[in-house]
Motif scaffolding. Structure first.
Motif, PDB file in Angstrom:
ATOM      1  N   ALA A 149       0.811  -1.218   0.000  1.00  0.00           N
ATOM      2  CA  ALA A 149       0.000   0.000   0.000  1.00  0.00           C
ATOM      3  C   ALA A 149       0.841   1.263   0.000  1.00  0.00           C
ATOM      4  O   ALA A 149       0.387   2.328  -0.452  1.00  0.00           O
ATOM      5  CB  ALA A 149      -0.931   0.003   1.215  1.00  0.00           C
ATOM      6  N   TYR A 150       2.078   1.171   0.502  1.00  0.00           N
ATOM      7  CA  TYR A 150       2.930   2.356   0.619  1.00  0.00           C
ATOM      8  C   TYR A 150       3.881   2.540  -0.558  1.00  0.00           C
ATOM      9  O   TYR A 150       4.559   3.571  -0.651  1.00  0.00           O
ATOM     10  CB  TYR A 150       3.733   2.292   1.920  1.00  0.00           C
ATOM     11  CG  TYR A 150       2.887   2.126   3.158  1.00  0.00           C
ATOM     12  CD1 TYR A 150       1.683   2.814   3.309  1.00  0.00           C
ATOM     13  CD2 TYR A 150       3.284   1.278   4.189  1.00  0.00           C
ATOM     14  CE1 TYR A 150       0.900   2.651   4.441  1.00  0.00           C
ATOM     15  CE2 TYR A 150       2.511   1.111   5.333  1.00  0.00           C
ATOM     16  CZ  TYR A 150       1.320   1.804   5.448  1.00  0.00           C
ATOM     17  OH  TYR A 150       0.550   1.642   6.571  1.00  0.00           O
ATOM     18  N   GLU A 151       3.947   1.575  -1.448  1.00  0.00           N
ATOM     19  CA  GLU A 151       4.902   1.681  -2.557  1.00  0.00           C
ATOM     20  C   GLU A 151       4.694   2.931  -3.409  1.00  0.00           C
ATOM     21  O   GLU A 151       5.686   3.526  -3.871  1.00  0.00           O
ATOM     22  CB  GLU A 151       4.845   0.430  -3.433  1.00  0.00           C
ATOM     23  CG  GLU A 151       5.886   0.465  -4.548  1.00  0.00           C
ATOM     24  CD  GLU A 151       6.016  -0.851  -5.320  1.00  0.00           C
ATOM     25  OE1 GLU A 151       6.718  -0.856  -6.344  1.00  0.00           O
ATOM     26  OE2 GLU A 151       5.397  -1.865  -4.895  1.00  0.00           O
ATOM     27  N   PRO A 152       3.446   3.371  -3.657  1.00  0.00           N
ATOM     28  CA  PRO A 152       3.302   4.602  -4.455  1.00  0.00           C
ATOM     29  C   PRO A 152       4.045   5.807  -3.889  1.00  0.00           C
ATOM     30  O   PRO A 152       4.445   6.702  -4.644  1.00  0.00           O
ATOM     31  CB  PRO A 152       1.781   4.832  -4.455  1.00  0.00           C
ATOM     32  CG  PRO A 152       1.194   3.468  -4.290  1.00  0.00           C
ATOM     33  CD  PRO A 152       2.139   2.766  -3.346  1.00  0.00           C
ATOM     34  N   ILE A 153       4.249   5.838  -2.579  1.00  0.00           N
ATOM     35  CA  ILE A 153       4.994   6.954  -1.976  1.00  0.00           C
ATOM     36  C   ILE A 153       6.459   6.889  -2.401  1.00  0.00           C
ATOM     37  O   ILE A 153       7.058   7.907  -2.768  1.00  0.00           O
ATOM     38  CB  ILE A 153       4.838   6.937  -0.445  1.00  0.00           C
ATOM     39  CG1 ILE A 153       3.375   7.196  -0.069  1.00  0.00           C
ATOM     40  CG2 ILE A 153       5.753   7.966   0.205  1.00  0.00           C
ATOM     41  CD1 ILE A 153       3.077   7.067   1.415  1.00  0.00           C
ATOM     42  N   PHE A 154       7.043   5.697  -2.367  1.00  0.00           N
ATOM     43  CA  PHE A 154       8.421   5.543  -2.827  1.00  0.00           C
ATOM     44  C   PHE A 154       8.529   5.915  -4.302  1.00  0.00           C
ATOM     45  O   PHE A 154       9.479   6.597  -4.720  1.00  0.00           O
ATOM     46  CB  PHE A 154       8.902   4.104  -2.602  1.00  0.00           C
ATOM     47  CG  PHE A 154       9.172   3.767  -1.167  1.00  0.00           C
ATOM     48  CD1 PHE A 154      10.453   3.897  -0.632  1.00  0.00           C
ATOM     49  CD2 PHE A 154       8.163   3.313  -0.335  1.00  0.00           C
ATOM     50  CE1 PHE A 154      10.709   3.584   0.696  1.00  0.00           C
ATOM     51  CE2 PHE A 154       8.405   2.992   0.999  1.00  0.00           C
ATOM     52  CZ  PHE A 154       9.686   3.137   1.512  1.00  0.00           C
ATOM     53  N   ALA A 155       7.568   5.455  -5.100  1.00  0.00           N
ATOM     54  CA  ALA A 155       7.590   5.757  -6.536  1.00  0.00           C
ATOM     55  C   ALA A 155       7.497   7.257  -6.780  1.00  0.00           C
ATOM     56  O   ALA A 155       8.210   7.810  -7.638  1.00  0.00           O
ATOM     57  CB  ALA A 155       6.442   5.031  -7.230  1.00  0.00           C
ATOM     58  N   ILE A 168      13.287  -2.750   1.819  1.00  0.00           N
ATOM     59  CA  ILE A 168      13.435  -1.881   0.645  1.00  0.00           C
ATOM     60  C   ILE A 168      14.285  -2.567  -0.419  1.00  0.00           C
ATOM     61  O   ILE A 168      13.968  -2.528  -1.620  1.00  0.00           O
ATOM     62  CB  ILE A 168      14.035  -0.531   1.071  1.00  0.00           C
ATOM     63  CG1 ILE A 168      12.997   0.272   1.865  1.00  0.00           C
ATOM     64  CG2 ILE A 168      14.539   0.269  -0.129  1.00  0.00           C
ATOM     65  CD1 ILE A 168      13.557   1.487   2.574  1.00  0.00           C
ATOM     66  N   VAL A 169      15.361  -3.206   0.010  1.00  0.00           N
ATOM     67  CA  VAL A 169      16.222  -3.933  -0.930  1.00  0.00           C
ATOM     68  C   VAL A 169      15.475  -5.123  -1.526  1.00  0.00           C
ATOM     69  O   VAL A 169      15.502  -5.354  -2.742  1.00  0.00           O
ATOM     70  CB  VAL A 169      17.521  -4.371  -0.240  1.00  0.00           C
ATOM     71  CG1 VAL A 169      18.298  -5.354  -1.112  1.00  0.00           C
ATOM     72  CG2 VAL A 169      18.388  -3.157   0.077  1.00  0.00           C
ATOM     73  N   ALA A 170      14.798  -5.905  -0.670  1.00  0.00           N
ATOM     74  CA  ALA A 170      14.092  -7.100  -1.137  1.00  0.00           C
ATOM     75  C   ALA A 170      12.973  -6.755  -2.115  1.00  0.00           C
ATOM     76  O   ALA A 170      12.669  -7.545  -3.018  1.00  0.00           O
ATOM     77  CB  ALA A 170      13.532  -7.875   0.050  1.00  0.00           C
ATOM     78  N   ALA A 171      12.375  -5.575  -1.937  1.00  0.00           N
ATOM     79  CA  ALA A 171      11.324  -5.132  -2.854  1.00  0.00           C
ATOM     80  C   ALA A 171      11.885  -4.583  -4.159  1.00  0.00           C
ATOM     81  O   ALA A 171      11.121  -4.209  -5.057  1.00  0.00           O
ATOM     82  CB  ALA A 171      10.463  -4.069  -2.173  1.00  0.00           C
ATOM     83  N   HIS A 172      13.216  -4.520  -4.252  1.00  0.00           N
ATOM     84  CA  HIS A 172      13.914  -4.042  -5.462  1.00  0.00           C
ATOM     85  C   HIS A 172      13.563  -2.594  -5.800  1.00  0.00           C
ATOM     86  O   HIS A 172      13.589  -2.201  -6.969  1.00  0.00           O
ATOM     87  CB  HIS A 172      13.597  -4.944  -6.668  1.00  0.00           C
ATOM     88  CG  HIS A 172      14.017  -6.365  -6.485  1.00  0.00           C
ATOM     89  ND1 HIS A 172      13.556  -7.385  -7.304  1.00  0.00           N
ATOM     90  CD2 HIS A 172      14.839  -6.955  -5.583  1.00  0.00           C
ATOM     91  CE1 HIS A 172      14.083  -8.536  -6.906  1.00  0.00           C
ATOM     92  NE2 HIS A 172      14.870  -8.293  -5.863  1.00  0.00           N
TER      93      HIS A 172
END
Length: 305
Positions: free
Chosen positions: A141-147, A186-190
């Motif tokens: 759910a939080y990946e869009p913030i990183f993107a 963060i690393v594992a999610a590439h």
């Protein structure tokens, strides 16, 4: 030379008043936040050594832990306006600030990034925590913030919080473990491969990673090992030049930024002097020490969108 502390904290007083109105005596839950230097700008300024500046971020009094998504977004926006105003009124000591985002309202968080952070003259990134709403920061759910942060080429400040599912949390070790787990996630999610412009500044010198770098090298993939080196880290470990040498050796001295966690750590005004002495006692070159104290931050700032 002006020393730039990239990880120093404040508690904007108007934001605190709003939170206290919602939950009276809210600081009873967080007694360490009862520190005048967090809320009183004049006292905070007076506590700083000459020729020192701080990039200011809020302590972890996070609205999403107390209010609904709509309220959380309103409180974060107001807090960000207040931090930006503190910067604009005190540029000589606060050259920039870091924004809050409501982690129970990701659409609003993305709007805040677009409207309050991207292109701002005062806010140069956002602060995320190792967990939010009981989920790791790398929850889908939080990946869009990183993107989004990668898309605008603007850093994330990564700060630890306790995993409330664990009964034996302690400030000495737990936060370092949580930071390490978040970095691993963060690393594992590439994320560094999916979002090449992603920049993450990790508190507390990268936690356990430098000490266990060879375990990372031989247990994880070469690609993941390389991704761990892409983090930026600060120097906020209350001294210990040998540990800072380890951080510089693993991440590269160019990825080490002076940071103190002030005003916390060493009463009454924080650990700035102790950490600055530790940098002075590192085995890196004089040029690298100067870069850690200010140059690396200036280069990172110059590279941002």
């Amino acid at each position: 030379m002006t020393v730039v502390d990239v990880f120093a904290h404040v508690l904007p007083p108007e934001f605190l008043a709003r939170m206290d109105a919602i939950h009276p005596a809210i600081l009873a839950k967080f007694p360490y936040m009862k520190n005048q230097l967090l809320t009183d700008v004049a006292e905070h300024r007076a506590s700083l050594p000459a020729d020192h500046q701080q990039i200011i971020s809020a302590v972890n009094l996070n609205p999403e832990d107390f209010v609904d998504p709509k309220q959380a977004a309103v409180l974060c926006r107001a807090a960000n306006d207040e931090i930006a105003a503190m910067v604009r009124a005190n540029r000589d000591v606060f050259p920039a600030g870091v924004a809050m985002v409501p982690m129970n309202n990701v659409p609003a968080a993305l709007e805040i990034i677009a409207e309050q952070v991207a292109g701002s003259d005062a806010l140069v990134g956002i602060q995320l925590f190792t967990q939010a709403m009981g989920e790791p920061i790398t929850a889908a759910a939080y990946e869009p913030i990183f993107a989004k942060m990668a898309a605008i080429n603007t850093p994330i400040w990564l700060h630890p919080v306790f995993d409330t599912r664990k009964p034996d949390n302690n400030l000495t070790f737990s936060w370092e473990y949580e930071l390490t787990q978040a970095m691993t996630g963060i690393v594992a999610a590439h994320y560094f491969r999916k979002y090449p412009e992603l920049k993450v500044i990790v508190h507390h010198a990268g936690a356990m990673v430098p000490y266990f770098s060879q375990r990372i090298k031989y247990i994880q993939t070469p690609e993941d090992y390389a991704d761990f080196k892409k983090f930026y880290v600060d120097t906020a470990i209350l001294g210990n030049p040998l540990a800072l040498d380890l951080a510089a050796d693993f991440f590269g001295s160019e990825h080490v930024l002076f940071g103190t966690d002030s005003p916390f750590g060493i009463p009454p005004i924080g650990p700035t002097a102790v950490i600055e002495q530790a940098v002075s006692d590192m085995t890196v070159t004089a040029e690298q020490k100067q870069a850690i104290l200010s140059g690396n931050w200036q280069r990172l700032l110059a590279s941002l969108g």
